[in-house]
Design a protein around this motif. Sequence first.
Motif, PDB file in Angstrom:
ATOM      1  N   LEU A 170       0.948  -1.047   0.013  1.00 46.74           N
ATOM      2  CA  LEU A 170       0.005   0.014   0.103  1.00 46.74           C
ATOM      3  C   LEU A 170       1.050   1.398   0.063  1.00 46.74           C
ATOM      4  CD1 LEU A 170      -2.989   0.756   0.092  1.00 46.74           C
ATOM      5  CD2 LEU A 170      -2.690   0.912   2.520  1.00 46.74           C
ATOM      6  N   LEU A 171       2.188   1.150   0.688  1.00 55.16           N
ATOM      7  CA  LEU A 171       2.822   2.302   0.907  1.00 55.16           C
ATOM      8  C   LEU A 171       3.512   2.493  -0.727  1.00 55.16           C
ATOM      9  CD1 LEU A 171       4.063   4.487   2.553  1.00 55.16           C
ATOM     10  CD2 LEU A 171       5.859   2.942   3.167  1.00 55.16           C
ATOM     11  N   LEU A 172       3.812   1.343  -1.171  1.00 54.63           N
ATOM     12  CA  LEU A 172       4.487   1.541  -2.563  1.00 54.63           C
ATOM     13  C   LEU A 172       3.350   2.003  -3.549  1.00 54.63           C
ATOM     14  CD1 LEU A 172       6.770   0.737  -4.465  1.00 54.63           C
ATOM     15  CD2 LEU A 172       5.463  -1.466  -4.881  1.00 54.63           C
ATOM     16  N   TYR A 173       2.079   1.870  -3.600  1.00 52.86           N
ATOM     17  CA  TYR A 173       0.802   2.167  -4.348  1.00 52.86           C
ATOM     18  C   TYR A 173       1.044   3.885  -4.136  1.00 52.86           C
ATOM     19  CZ  TYR A 173      -0.364  -2.831  -4.772  1.00 52.86           C
ATOM     20  OH  TYR A 173      -0.121  -4.023  -4.691  1.00 52.86           O
ATOM     21  N   TYR A 174       1.054   4.151  -2.906  1.00 46.71           N
ATOM     22  CA  TYR A 174       0.903   5.452  -2.575  1.00 46.71           C
ATOM     23  C   TYR A 174       1.944   6.404  -3.182  1.00 46.71           C
ATOM     24  CZ  TYR A 174       0.051   9.480   0.751  1.00 46.71           C
ATOM     25  OH  TYR A 174      -0.308  10.684   1.173  1.00 46.71           O
ATOM     26  N   GLY A 175       3.399   5.847  -2.880  1.00 48.40           N
ATOM     27  CA  GLY A 175       4.679   6.474  -3.216  1.00 48.40           C
ATOM     28  C   GLY A 175       4.568   6.700  -4.855  1.00 48.40           C
ATOM     29  N   LEU A 176       4.170   5.584  -5.558  1.00 42.75           N
ATOM     30  CA  LEU A 176       3.909   5.764  -6.970  1.00 42.75           C
ATOM     31  C   LEU A 176       3.128   6.403  -7.348  1.00 42.75           C
ATOM     32  CD1 LEU A 176       4.583   1.963  -7.923  1.00 42.75           C
ATOM     33  CD2 LEU A 176       6.318   3.765  -8.054  1.00 42.75           C
ATOM     34  N   THR A 177       1.990   6.848  -6.642  1.00 44.17           N
ATOM     35  CA  THR A 177       0.918   7.521  -7.199  1.00 44.17           C
ATOM     36  C   THR A 177       1.327   9.194  -7.059  1.00 44.17           C
ATOM     37  OG1 THR A 177      -0.828   6.021  -6.570  1.00 44.17           O
ATOM     38  CG2 THR A 177      -1.640   8.340  -7.110  1.00 44.17           C
ATOM     39  N   LEU A 178       2.068   9.265  -5.919  1.00 46.02           N
ATOM     40  CA  LEU A 178       2.478  10.488  -5.841  1.00 46.02           C
ATOM     41  C   LEU A 178       3.689  10.999  -6.850  1.00 46.02           C
ATOM     42  CD1 LEU A 178       2.743  10.927  -1.704  1.00 46.02           C
ATOM     43  CD2 LEU A 178       1.181  12.135  -3.245  1.00 46.02           C
ATOM     44  N   LEU A 179       4.479  10.111  -6.960  1.00 48.90           N
ATOM     45  CA  LEU A 179       5.584  10.270  -8.056  1.00 48.90           C
ATOM     46  C   LEU A 179       4.846  10.684  -9.393  1.00 48.90           C
ATOM     47  CD1 LEU A 179       8.437  10.071  -8.377  1.00 48.90           C
ATOM     48  CD2 LEU A 179       7.977   7.707  -9.403  1.00 48.90           C
ATOM     49  N   TRP A 180       3.763   9.804  -9.779  1.00 47.94           N
ATOM     50  CA  TRP A 180       3.077  10.280 -11.036  1.00 47.94           C
ATOM     51  C   TRP A 180       2.393  11.236 -10.996  1.00 47.94           C
ATOM     52  CZ3 TRP A 180       2.625   9.435 -16.016  1.00 47.94           C
ATOM     53  CH2 TRP A 180       1.487   9.605 -16.415  1.00 47.94           C
ATOM     54  N   ALA A 181       1.769  11.759 -10.017  1.00 50.59           N
ATOM     55  CA  ALA A 181       1.411  13.126  -9.846  1.00 50.59           C
ATOM     56  C   ALA A 181       2.206  14.205  -9.840  1.00 50.59           C
ATOM     57  CB  ALA A 181       0.571  13.263  -8.507  1.00 50.59           C
ATOM     58  N   GLY A 182       3.506  14.032  -9.437  1.00 44.36           N
ATOM     59  CA  GLY A 182       4.690  14.884  -9.306  1.00 44.36           C
ATOM     60  C   GLY A 182       4.883  15.183 -10.988  1.00 44.36           C
ATOM     61  N   VAL A 183       5.142  13.850 -11.632  1.00 42.48           N
ATOM     62  CA  VAL A 183       5.309  14.054 -13.025  1.00 42.48           C
ATOM     63  C   VAL A 183       4.509  14.735 -13.810  1.00 42.48           C
ATOM     64  CG1 VAL A 183       5.836  12.522 -15.202  1.00 42.48           C
ATOM     65  CG2 VAL A 183       7.020  12.056 -12.962  1.00 42.48           C
ATOM     66  N   VAL A 184       3.263  14.216 -13.766  1.00 40.64           N
ATOM     67  CA  VAL A 184       2.064  15.221 -14.319  1.00 40.64           C
ATOM     68  C   VAL A 184       2.182  16.608 -14.368  1.00 40.64           C
ATOM     69  CG1 VAL A 184      -0.267  15.199 -14.662  1.00 40.64           C
ATOM     70  CG2 VAL A 184       0.625  13.052 -14.634  1.00 40.64           C
ATOM     71  N   ASN A 185       2.326  16.940 -12.903  1.00 42.34           N
ATOM     72  CA  ASN A 185       2.514  18.442 -12.563  1.00 42.34           C
ATOM     73  C   ASN A 185       3.655  19.039 -13.303  1.00 42.34           C
ATOM     74  OD1 ASN A 185       0.059  18.750 -11.191  1.00 42.34           O
ATOM     75  ND2 ASN A 185       0.938  17.851  -9.296  1.00 42.34           N
TER      76      ASN A 185
END
Length: 142
Positions: free
Chosen positions: A33-48
Amino acid sequence: AGIVYTFATTLANVILIALSPGSTFPAASPKMLLLYYGLTLLWAGVVNTCTVRVVSFLDGISVAWHCLGTVVFAIMLLAVAPTRQSGSYVFRTFNAAESSGVPGHAYVYLLGLLMSMFTLTGEAEVDIWSEKGFARWTGSAV
């Protein structure tokens, strides 16, 4: 952060549903769950960090996905439901059984108001004030 956590838990549940019964993959463990959370935050950072044109394109895909998903969900719900009720039953009958924990119509109405108040005063306020010049001084303290 709450939306990202909700997405991470939803992703974990989708992976659990997709796995075969008896699989030993720990899709919903705290580490995953922490991995999914981190990857999602990373993806949001890349998109932004993308240009407005790319974000606009992704936004268009998101809108289409939500519209299509809602229509498909409604059709599938009607197609695979084992029993169906009439429209008058759905929109005119209120089941206030003692076991449900819902005391009556007023309670449901007030909960609906609470949800809309959060939308109007919580998330929307942040979006509105972030678009103003000098938001730090002109916006209310949230």
